[in-house]
Each structure stands twice: as C-alpha cells, then as structure tokens.
Write an enzyme that holds these catalytic residues in place. Structure first.
Site, PDB file in Angstrom:
ATOM      1  N   ASN A  63      -7.738  -3.525   4.226  1.00 21.20           N
ATOM      2  CA  ASN A  63      -6.348  -3.332   4.351  1.00 21.20           C
ATOM      3  C   ASN A  63      -5.621  -3.471   3.440  1.00 21.20           C
ATOM      4  OD1 ASN A  63      -7.647  -6.045   4.609  1.00 21.20           O
ATOM      5  ND2 ASN A  63      -5.875  -6.750   5.812  1.00 21.20           N
ATOM      6  N   GLU A  65      -1.776  -4.513   2.394  1.00 21.73           N
ATOM      7  CA  GLU A  65      -0.533  -5.027   2.855  1.00 21.73           C
ATOM      8  C   GLU A  65       0.872  -5.003   1.854  1.00 21.73           C
ATOM      9  OE1 GLU A  65      -1.269  -9.194   3.971  1.00 21.73           O
ATOM     10  OE2 GLU A  65      -2.553  -8.544   5.804  1.00 21.73           O
ATOM     11  N   CYS A  74      -3.909  -0.628   7.689  1.00 24.97           N
ATOM     12  CA  CYS A  74      -5.180  -1.396   8.077  1.00 24.97           C
ATOM     13  C   CYS A  74      -6.235  -0.558   7.624  1.00 24.97           C
ATOM     14  CB  CYS A  74      -5.301  -1.286   9.912  1.00 24.97           C
ATOM     15  SG  CYS A  74      -4.068  -2.073  10.723  1.00 24.97           S
ATOM     16  N   GLU A  76      -9.053   0.597   8.696  1.00 28.83           N
ATOM     17  CA  GLU A  76      -9.632   1.654   9.597  1.00 28.83           C
ATOM     18  C   GLU A  76      -8.729   2.885   9.141  1.00 28.83           C
ATOM     19  OE1 GLU A  76      -8.610  -1.288  10.844  1.00 28.83           O
ATOM     20  OE2 GLU A  76      -9.520  -1.858  12.536  1.00 28.83           O
ATOM     21  N   CYS A 113      -6.165  -2.079  16.003  1.00 28.33           N
ATOM     22  CA  CYS A 113      -4.721  -2.180  16.849  1.00 28.33           C
ATOM     23  C   CYS A 113      -4.649  -0.636  17.454  1.00 28.33           C
ATOM     24  CB  CYS A 113      -3.791  -2.456  15.657  1.00 28.33           C
ATOM     25  SG  CYS A 113      -3.403  -0.827  14.536  1.00 28.33           S
ATOM     26  N   CYS A 116      -4.432   2.287  15.095  1.00 28.05           N
ATOM     27  CA  CYS A 116      -5.750   2.732  14.350  1.00 28.05           C
ATOM     28  C   CYS A 116      -6.653   3.524  15.371  1.00 28.05           C
ATOM     29  CB  CYS A 116      -6.719   1.768  13.928  1.00 28.05           C
ATOM     30  SG  CYS A 116      -5.680   0.864  12.371  1.00 28.05           S
TER      31      CYS A 116
HETATM   32  N1  THU Z   1      -5.799  -5.218  10.437  1.00 18.02           N
HETATM   33  C1  THU Z   1      -6.741  -4.020   9.980  1.00 18.02           C
HETATM   34  O1  THU Z   1      -6.847  -3.909   8.930  1.00 18.02           O
HETATM   35  N2  THU Z   1      -7.565  -3.941  10.990  1.00 18.02           N
HETATM   36  C2  THU Z   1      -7.644  -4.226  12.105  1.00 18.02           C
HETATM   37  O2  THU Z   1      -8.382  -3.814  12.879  1.00 18.02           O
HETATM   38  C3  THU Z   1      -6.761  -5.382  12.444  1.00 18.02           C
HETATM   39  C4  THU Z   1      -5.699  -5.799  11.669  1.00 18.02           C
HETATM   40  C5  THU Z   1      -5.079  -5.855   9.053  1.00 18.02           C
HETATM   41  C6  THU Z   1      -3.575  -5.675   9.282  1.00 18.02           C
HETATM   42  C7  THU Z   1      -3.117  -6.812   8.528  1.00 18.02           C
HETATM   43  O3  THU Z   1      -3.245  -6.580   7.304  1.00 18.02           O
HETATM   44  C8  THU Z   1      -4.098  -7.988   8.744  1.00 18.02           C
HETATM   45  O4  THU Z   1      -5.308  -7.194   9.317  1.00 18.02           O
HETATM   46  C9  THU Z   1      -3.559  -9.011   9.621  1.00 18.02           C
HETATM   47  O5  THU Z   1      -3.117  -8.301  11.023  1.00 18.02           O
END
Ligand code: THU
Length: 163
Positions: A63, A65, A74, A76, A113, A116
């Site tokens: 991930n 940000e 994310c 994925e 999420c 994804c």
């Molecule tokens: N996140 C992912 O990368 N994948 C997931 O399946 C769930 C959430 C990330 C998004 C954000 O950077 C952090 O996790 C918190 O939500």
C-alpha cells in the site's frame, strides 16, 4: 413471477500456511516480504500483496499512501496494475495478501476493500482463468478459489450478472 434466490460460496480456512502447496507458501512469504515497501505513514497499517502469473513471474505490491488521502492505493491494486502494465493479458493464477500493524502480522486474514475486489475480478476476466485469492493472518488464513466470489453482482458484464 417472484423468485427468492441465494448467493453463497465455499472457501477454505487454514490455521497454518504449511497446508498450502510449496509454490503458494512461497507466494505468501513474498507478500510478507512486500510489507517492507509499504508507505503508510498515515494509517500505519502495512499491506503486502504478491501476484503469481501464469508465466511464472511474481509481482509484488504494497500500500502506498498519500497526504491527500484518497490518492493512495491499496497493495492489491498496486500489484495487479503493475502486473497488467508489465505483462498485459497474462493471467494471474494466485494473489496472496498479508498485513501488519505495529510490527506484527494481523492475526486474522486481511480483507480486501470493495475497489480491490472489483479490480481482482476484472483482472481475472482479462486473463480468462480463475484467480485464487489467499488472505493471510498469523492465526488464520483463507483461500478463495475464484476472485469473483468476493463480489456478488460485480460489474464486468452486465448481461451475465443476472443470468
Ligand atoms: N489497505 C490495503 O492496502 N489493502 C487492503 O486489503 C485493506 C486496506 C490499505 C489502505 C490503507 O493504506 C491502509 O491499508 C489502511 O486502510
């Protein structure tokens, strides 16, 4: 005419990844390795993804940000979009996802999420082969045989959804 219908799917729960094939254990371990590249200063929740392609390549994602929060992505989608950019049309056989908070892998499997899930389904649709999803946690992991199970009534082909 009124029809009450039901949607359900089967998945496998495992307590240790040693119950997976060696290839898939390696993939899970690579998703754990990918956690190291997570850029998550805002949530402090690290996610790693490893996509095994039919040509044998493994593409990692984590991930990423951003200070303008919705601009992040994310793990994925980072992995799947990179796989699509590097090897267009090559089916993704399996995607393993792991997460870590405060230095420890989550006990429960990380759950992707909605966005994804939508991207997984379209990636699977392009590759024309079922994509296996392994969601890992230190105490429990789950294996889903087809990414489409994760999103009922998904948008890939509207005519097919309600057949
Ligand atoms: N996140 C992912 O990368 N994948 C997931 O399946 C769930 C959430 C990330 C998004 C954000 O950077 C952090 O996790 C918190 O939500």
């Amino acid at each position: 005419m009124k029809n009450h219908k039901e949607y359900n799917f089967k998945y496998t729960e495992i307590s240790t990844i040693t119950e997976l094939s060696t290839e898939e254990q390696n993939l899970v371990n690579q998703s754990l390795e990918a956690l190291k590249t997570s850029y998550s200063p805002y949530s402090k929740f690290k996610v790693g993804a490893a996509a095994l392609l039919e040509n044998g390549e493994v593409i990692l994602g984590s991930n990423q940000e951003n200070g303008a929060y919705p601009s992040g992505l994310c793990a994925e989608r980072v992995a799947l979009f990179y796989a699509g950019a590097k090897y267009p049309g090559v089916p993704v056989k399996c995607l393993a996802v792991s997460a870590c908070f405060e230095g420890e892998q989550t006990k429960s499997p990380v759950s992707p999420c909605g966005a994804c899930r939508q991207v997984m389904i379209e990636t699977q649709h392009i590759g024309k082969k079922p994509m296996r999803i392994i969601l890992t946690g230190s105490e429990k992991s789950i294996v889903i045989e087809n990414s489409a199970f994760l999103l009922p009534f998904n948008f890939v082909n509207t005519d097919k959804i309600f057949e």
